[in-house]
Enzyme design. Structure first.
Site, mmCIF file in Angstrom:
data_model
loop_
_atom_site.group_PDB
_atom_site.id
_atom_site.type_symbol
_atom_site.label_atom_id
_atom_site.label_comp_id
_atom_site.label_asym_id
_atom_site.label_seq_id
_atom_site.Cartn_x
_atom_site.Cartn_y
_atom_site.Cartn_z
ATOM 1 N N HIS A 134 10.081 57.465 -30.597
ATOM 2 C CA HIS A 134 9.115 56.801 -31.487
ATOM 3 C C HIS A 134 7.724 57.015 -30.870
ATOM 4 O O HIS A 134 7.591 57.120 -29.641
ATOM 5 C CB HIS A 134 9.483 55.310 -31.496
ATOM 6 C CG HIS A 134 8.732 54.462 -32.465
ATOM 7 N ND1 HIS A 134 7.451 54.017 -32.223
ATOM 8 C CD2 HIS A 134 9.090 53.945 -33.664
ATOM 9 C CE1 HIS A 134 7.056 53.248 -33.239
ATOM 10 N NE2 HIS A 134 8.034 53.197 -34.133
ATOM 11 N N ASP A 211 13.735 52.395 -24.215
ATOM 12 C CA ASP A 211 13.198 51.778 -25.429
ATOM 13 C C ASP A 211 14.392 51.277 -26.237
ATOM 14 O O ASP A 211 15.101 52.062 -26.877
ATOM 15 C CB ASP A 211 12.384 52.831 -26.198
ATOM 16 C CG ASP A 211 11.977 52.352 -27.583
ATOM 17 O OD1 ASP A 211 12.415 51.268 -27.998
ATOM 18 O OD2 ASP A 211 11.228 53.086 -28.253
ATOM 19 N N GLN A 214 15.860 49.616 -31.172
ATOM 20 C CA GLN A 214 16.913 49.766 -32.190
ATOM 21 C C GLN A 214 18.313 49.547 -31.621
ATOM 22 O O GLN A 214 19.296 49.680 -32.346
ATOM 23 C CB GLN A 214 16.855 51.170 -32.818
ATOM 24 C CG GLN A 214 15.554 51.486 -33.511
ATOM 25 C CD GLN A 214 15.338 50.658 -34.780
ATOM 26 O OE1 GLN A 214 16.258 50.043 -35.312
ATOM 27 N NE2 GLN A 214 14.110 50.649 -35.255
ATOM 28 N N LYS A 237 13.143 42.820 -34.894
ATOM 29 C CA LYS A 237 14.242 43.684 -35.346
ATOM 30 C C LYS A 237 15.596 43.019 -35.108
ATOM 31 O O LYS A 237 16.623 43.526 -35.517
ATOM 32 C CB LYS A 237 14.160 45.035 -34.634
ATOM 33 C CG LYS A 237 12.884 45.801 -35.005
ATOM 34 C CD LYS A 237 12.912 47.213 -34.497
ATOM 35 C CE LYS A 237 11.551 47.870 -34.477
ATOM 36 N NZ LYS A 237 11.087 48.345 -35.784
ATOM 37 N N CYS A 375 7.327 57.031 -37.699
ATOM 38 C CA CYS A 375 6.629 57.028 -36.394
ATOM 39 C C CYS A 375 7.313 57.971 -35.414
ATOM 40 O O CYS A 375 7.434 57.659 -34.214
ATOM 41 C CB CYS A 375 6.538 55.629 -35.799
ATOM 42 S SG CYS A 375 5.535 54.528 -36.777
HETATM 43 C C1 LIG Z 1 12.750 53.068 -31.372
HETATM 44 C C2 LIG Z 1 11.521 52.233 -31.551
HETATM 45 N N1 LIG Z 1 10.663 52.096 -30.547
HETATM 46 C C3 LIG Z 1 9.563 51.343 -30.657
HETATM 47 C C4 LIG Z 1 9.259 50.682 -31.816
HETATM 48 C C5 LIG Z 1 8.018 49.858 -31.897
HETATM 49 O O1 LIG Z 1 8.341 48.510 -32.032
HETATM 50 P P1 LIG Z 1 7.205 47.448 -32.351
HETATM 51 O O2 LIG Z 1 6.434 47.981 -33.520
HETATM 52 O O3 LIG Z 1 7.954 46.203 -32.668
HETATM 53 O O4 LIG Z 1 6.343 47.325 -31.134
HETATM 54 C C6 LIG Z 1 10.116 50.809 -32.919
HETATM 55 C C7 LIG Z 1 9.807 50.165 -34.209
HETATM 56 O O5 LIG Z 1 10.078 50.689 -35.258
HETATM 57 C C8 LIG Z 1 11.277 51.602 -32.770
HETATM 58 O O6 LIG Z 1 12.141 51.747 -33.788
#
Ligand SMILES: Cc1ncc(COP(=O)(O)O)c(C=O)c1O
Length: 418
Positions: A134, A211, A214, A237, A375
């Site tokens: 992401h 990270d 998900q 999430k 993203c």
């Molecule tokens: C794999 C992953 N990393 C990071 C993020 C970023 O999360 P946040 O926008 O809650 O900071 C997301 C959000 O869609 C994500 O799916």
């Protein structure tokens, strides 16, 4: 109960309809159709107990924490710190001091890139990420590379969207200072072999951030078993509120890192000449935090724990298998992301139809999915698509939801003459 009885007992049915009733938003109509919410990877819906926890905090407890001597401040502080304990148990961290409350996964990663990076990364060092990250797990490391002269290395993936471990083995070496890798891809659903990834990085003395945005809503995560150095996730999430998230870090590493932001609560003593810093975790929680958010995240974790993540994972996997099998019979439908190890996400393109059109027509049927680059623009480039349509499942989704999705897709194909 004796062994025979246990064996004869039918498997407990996962009652998604029962859990669904806990989520008031799901009972409404959208475009005159019952809402089918399949955009859970972007954010999940909130059960009534979570909504009540937030409003209960503001109607009964609202007060600033840690510095107050009065009753409400004490109550709010206790609830805030109790939630930290819930997070610790949820991911099996060794100590509450290792749980830092931040705004979300994005802030957690930025914190580590800044604070750990400032002390430990220099010109010529290498930082390893993967093709399926992401943007939140790409850009902070790019910024760190720009600041320090370190070099970003990217592990490729195969056409199924699987992390290529042999290529990773070739990329990681004595120059590798840091590995930052997604646990479950938000755009593909691929589950990465993070334990193996961490083990190899550690052999070269590199630190690893996972990270988990998900992963945490869909599988049991045990940070001690993984032996990751840092783990990041967002509350919204996992059925909790927005604006709150968690950075887990090993205490020894966090202790050695400089503060990320300065302000109230993160200090021990301040003079105009010099300030000294508070102990963990407060060193990284400058200013008044999202107190309501933290307490409500605690309520969300209680909710999920009561249902059981293992049961949720099995249910979501059944939905994914059902959707994948159905997709195989839809002419012109191509799945993006067909990893053997996959969670909760069906990303796809339809021949001759832009994903945004797919999303819009589905919305007219009351079916909410996400379309776009998710993203993950480098990942879209890898698959040579500008965007995909993505349906993502949560504990309250049912086979009927999957059927509504495919009825909507049939309508899209019909409208485009496919
Ligand atoms: C794999 C992953 N990393 C990071 C993020 C970023 O999360 P946040 O926008 O809650 O900071 C997301 C959000 O869609 C994500 O799916």
């Amino acid at each position: 109960m004796n062994q025979l009885n246990v064996l004869q007992r039918p498997p407990r049915r996962f009652d998604a309809d029962k859990w669904r009733a806990d989520f008031p938003i799901l009972s409404q109509q959208v475009n005159d159709r019952p809402l089918v919410y399949l955009d859970n990877a972007a954010t999940s819906q909130k059960p009534q107990v979570v909504i009540d926890a937030e409003s209960g905090y503001y109607s009964k407890t609202n007060s600033n924490i840690h510095r107050g001597v009065h009753r409400l401040s004490e109550l709010a502080t206790n609830q805030y710190e109790a939630a930290r304990g819930k997070v610790r148990r949820f991911i099996n961290a060794a100590s509450d001091r290792e749980i830092i409350f931040v705004r979300g996964t994005t802030e957690a990663i930025n914190l580590v890139a800044h604070s750990y990076g400032a002390r430990n990364v220099k010109a010529g060092d290498e930082i390893v990420i993967s093709t399926m990250e992401h943007h939140s797990n790409i850009v902070p490391w790019q910024l760190l590379c720009e600041r320090t002269g370190a070099v970003l290395r990217v592990v490729p993936i195969n056409d199924d969207g699987e992390f290529l471990f042999d290529d990773y083995r070739k990329l990681v070496n004595e120059r590798t200072r840091f590995v930052a890798v997604v646990h479950v891809s938000n755009a593909l659903g691929s589950i990465n072999p993070v334990k193996k990834i961490i083990e190899l990085a550690h052999r070269f003395g590199a630190r690893v951030l996972v990270d988990g945005a998900q992963a945490v809503p869909h599988m049991v995560v045990d940070v001690q078993d993984l032996d990751c150095d840092f783990y990041a996730f967002s509350s919204h999430k996992i059925y909790g509120p927005t604006g709150i998230g968690v950075l887990y870090g090993k205490a020894a590493l966090l202790n050695a890192m400089p503060p990320y932001q300065g302000g109230g609560d993160m200090i021990r003593q301040v003079t105009f000449e010099k300030s000294t810093y508070n102990d963990l975790p407060y060193k990284f929680e400058a200013g008044t935090p999202n107190i309501a958010g933290v307490i409500t995240l605690g309520a969300a974790l209680d909710y999920v724990s009561a249902i059981g993540l293992d049961a949720i994972a099995v249910h979501e996997h059944e939905l994914l298998e059902y959707a994948t099998a159905t997709a195989a019979n839809v002419p012109g439908m191509r799945l993006i992301g067909t990893a053997r190890d996959k969670a909760s996400i069906l990303s796809f393109v339809l021949d001759g139809v832009h994903p945004h059109d797919t999303g819009t027509i589905l919305d007219h049927q009351g079916v909410a999915i996400r379309t776009g680059h998710h993203c993950a623009m480098p990942l879209m480039a890898r698959f040579k698509v500008p965007a995909t349509a993505r349906a993502s499942f949560a504990l309250y989704n049912t086979r009927e939801d999957v059927e509504a999705l495919f009825a909507g897709i049939a309508k899209v194909r019909q409208m485009f003459g496919k």
